[in-house]
Write a protein that holds these residues in place. Structure first.
Motif, short mmCIF file in Angstrom:
data_model
loop_
_atom_site.label_atom_id
_atom_site.label_comp_id
_atom_site.label_asym_id
_atom_site.label_seq_id
_atom_site.Cartn_x
_atom_site.Cartn_y
_atom_site.Cartn_z
N ARG A 150 0.70 -1.30 -0.06
CA ARG A 150 -0.17 0.12 0.01
C ARG A 150 1.01 1.18 -0.18
NH1 ARG A 150 -2.35 0.35 6.02
NH2 ARG A 150 -0.86 -0.91 7.23
N PRO A 151 0.23 2.42 -0.13
CA PRO A 151 1.22 3.44 -0.41
C PRO A 151 1.98 3.79 1.06
CG PRO A 151 -0.85 4.03 -1.06
CD PRO A 151 -1.14 2.64 -0.54
N LEU A 152 3.13 4.45 0.84
CA LEU A 152 3.98 4.50 1.75
C LEU A 152 3.56 5.23 3.02
CD1 LEU A 152 7.07 4.23 3.12
CD2 LEU A 152 7.58 6.32 1.65
N ARG A 162 3.39 3.64 6.83
CA ARG A 162 4.31 4.50 7.77
C ARG A 162 3.29 4.91 9.10
NH1 ARG A 162 6.97 9.66 5.80
NH2 ARG A 162 4.67 10.08 5.91
N ASP A 163 2.21 5.28 8.78
CA ASP A 163 1.33 6.12 9.96
C ASP A 163 0.60 4.67 10.76
OD1 ASP A 163 1.63 8.46 9.03
OD2 ASP A 163 -0.29 8.69 7.98
N GLU A 202 3.67 3.60 12.71
CA GLU A 202 4.09 4.42 14.08
C GLU A 202 3.07 4.37 15.04
OE1 GLU A 202 4.61 8.33 12.08
OE2 GLU A 202 6.57 8.12 11.64
N LYS A 203 1.90 4.00 14.58
CA LYS A 203 0.57 4.04 15.47
C LYS A 203 0.91 2.87 16.47
CE LYS A 203 -4.30 3.84 16.36
NZ LYS A 203 -5.44 3.80 15.42
N ALA A 204 1.49 1.59 15.74
CA ALA A 204 1.45 0.49 16.60
C ALA A 204 2.92 0.56 17.30
CB ALA A 204 1.64 -0.74 15.55
N TYR A 205 4.06 1.31 16.93
CA TYR A 205 5.28 1.45 17.54
C TYR A 205 4.96 2.23 18.90
CZ TYR A 205 9.79 3.56 18.49
OH TYR A 205 10.89 4.15 18.95
N LEU A 210 -1.90 10.61 15.35
CA LEU A 210 -1.79 9.18 14.76
C LEU A 210 -3.28 8.67 15.39
CD1 LEU A 210 1.70 8.11 15.27
CD2 LEU A 210 0.73 8.21 13.24
N GLY A 211 -3.75 9.17 16.37
CA GLY A 211 -5.14 8.61 17.00
C GLY A 211 -5.03 7.79 17.85
#
Length: 236
Positions: A177-179, A183-184, A187-190, A223-224
């Motif tokens: 899927r789009p970068l 990435r979002d 980052e959210k899971a990170y 990021l919610g």
């Protein structure tokens, strides 16, 4: 969560220590002099006390001695001062102080001293099990990176491509899927992972991720990330 009493005649220091310790999940009471500290100790039990040495009414070493002789020194006491001599620190330790912090107090030294003080009477905890981070085939043959989130202390390895049948939540990342979207999602899971592992402590997460707290708050909102959920997961 621990009950901590902060005793210091400087308002700025009381507010700063209270903010940091509250952010760590502790319950904090404040006293601006020895008189208020005596009253707080009489009316409650504390897991730890941060006690300033130089105060206008009674100095901290004298108060420490009072608690020691009256049998009220039942908790670790960390002495604080920006002007104390080595002799003063040695005397406080001899009376029963757990440790000594020199002002200005750095965040790292504060958290380490508090952690050591609270751990004094606690049994040693086993090290958490390692969690695998496999790459599995996703829907349609795309690659999916599986990362653990939720901060469970007894996490077992997650099998690649297996259904989530146990108590360990996981997040799959579709790399086809789009970068920006990928990435979002990552980052959210990170950040959710680090929040859960650090018990929801923004201070520790900021240190681990290398971000300023203001920037970190802004990033999490963007990021919610649900901060309340992260703390609930950590305590479960």
């Amino acid at each position: 969560m621990a009950n901590i009493l902060v005793v210091d005649d400087e308002l700025g220091i009381r507010d700063l220590l209270s903010e940091i310790l509250n952010d760590e999940g502790h319950s904090v009471d404040l006293a601006e002099n020895a008189g208020q500290a005596r009253e707080a100790r009489l009316n409650g039990n504390y897991d730890l006390v941060l006690l300033d040495i130089w105060m206008p009414d009674t100095d901290g070493v004298t108060l420490l001695k009072e608690w020691s002789t009256s049998g009220m020194l039942t908790m670790p006491v960390i002495m604080m001062s920006g002007h104390a001599t080595i002799d003063t620190a040695v005397e406080a330790t001899r009376i029963g102080a757990f440790s000594f912090l020199e002002k200005p107090i750095t965040l790292q030294k504060l958290l380490k001293a508090v952690e050591q003080g609270l751990a004094r009477n606690l049994p040693s905890a086993p090290a958490p099990a390692a969690v695998s981070q496999p790459v599995a085939a996703g829907p349609g043959g795309g690659s999916v990176l599986v990362l653990p989130v939720g901060g469970h202390k007894d996490a077992a390895a997650i099998q690649a491509g297996a259904a989530d049948t146990g108590p360990l939540p996981h997040q799959g990342f579709n790399l086809d899927r789009p970068l920006r979207e990928a990435r979002d999602s990552f980052e959210k899971a990170y950040f959710e992972f680090h929040l859960a592992r650090e018990g929801g402590s923004m201070t520790r997460v900021a240190e681990k991720t290398g971000l300023e707290r203001t920037h970190l708050y802004r990033k999490l909102r963007q990021l919610g990330v649900d901060l309340g959920r992260s703390k609930r997961n950590a305590s479960s």
